[in-house]
Design an enzyme around this catalytic site. Structure first.
Site, short mmCIF file in Angstrom:
data_model
loop_
_atom_site.label_atom_id
_atom_site.label_comp_id
_atom_site.label_asym_id
_atom_site.label_seq_id
_atom_site.Cartn_x
_atom_site.Cartn_y
_atom_site.Cartn_z
N HIS A 25 39.31 49.39 34.67
CA HIS A 25 39.40 50.52 35.59
C HIS A 25 39.66 50.03 37.01
O HIS A 25 39.49 48.86 37.31
CB HIS A 25 38.13 51.39 35.57
CG HIS A 25 36.87 50.67 35.94
ND1 HIS A 25 36.07 50.04 35.01
CD2 HIS A 25 36.26 50.48 37.13
CE1 HIS A 25 35.02 49.50 35.61
NE2 HIS A 25 35.12 49.75 36.92
N HIS A 52 37.25 48.36 44.08
CA HIS A 52 37.36 47.17 43.23
C HIS A 52 38.28 47.41 42.04
O HIS A 52 38.61 48.55 41.72
CB HIS A 52 35.98 46.68 42.77
CG HIS A 52 35.21 47.61 41.86
ND1 HIS A 52 34.26 48.50 42.33
CD2 HIS A 52 35.25 47.78 40.52
CE1 HIS A 52 33.74 49.16 41.31
NE2 HIS A 52 34.32 48.75 40.20
N GLU A 105 35.55 43.09 39.55
CA GLU A 105 34.49 43.27 38.56
C GLU A 105 35.00 42.71 37.24
O GLU A 105 36.15 42.96 36.87
CB GLU A 105 34.16 44.77 38.41
CG GLU A 105 33.09 45.06 37.36
CD GLU A 105 32.75 46.56 37.24
OE1 GLU A 105 33.54 47.41 37.72
OE2 GLU A 105 31.69 46.87 36.67
CO CO Z 1 33.56 49.39 38.27
#
Ligand code: CO
Length: 134
Positions: free
Chosen positions: A7, A79, A130
């Site tokens: 994502h 992120h 991440e």
């Molecule tokens: Co995230």
């Protein structure tokens, strides 16, 4: 080591308003809000055919995204989350290469109930990364 983009996350000042923009104006499917107390955020996921967009709203006074929203009051890209097969192997390899892992360096449980880690943006061209083990 890196797999798919899981994502892309956008920090928003008002999750309800952002949900409505994505659902009603952009015509996307948006999940129910999820409170992630350990991460200091409330999130929803916008489900797209090829990936997801995570919308993040601060939760509590110690939320790690409060400072980001101070600098970007209308919100902003926060992120990118990449999938990895083995998060411990990925962490150890990155640390050995000199990358900084945020927090205590141990994976936490992310929004999908899977282990996640964050990498210092200064080591990755200004992008907070991440990693999620899938
Ligand atoms: Co995230």
């Amino acid at each position: 080591m890196l797999g798919r983009v899981n994502h892309i996350a956008i920090a928003v000042p008002d999750l309800k308003a952002a949900t409505s923009t994505y659902r009603d104006m952009l015509g996307a499917k948006v999940s129910k809000p999820q409170v992630l107390a350990e991460h200091g955020v409330t999130v929803v996921f916008v489900e797209l055919p090829n990936t997801k967009i995570e919308l993040l709203e601060p939760l509590g006074d110690a939320s790690p995204i409060l400072a980001f929203l101070d600098k970007n009051p209308s919100g902003g890209m926060h992120h990118v989350c990449y999938e990895v097969d083995d998060i411990i192997a990925a962490r150890d390899r990155l640390k050995q290469a000199g990358a900084r892992v945020l927090g205590d360096g141990e994976p936490k449980t992310g929004a999908h109930g899977k282990p996640v880690l964050f990498l210092h943006p200064k080591d990755f061209f200004g992008t907070l990364i991440e990693l999620e083990q899938v």
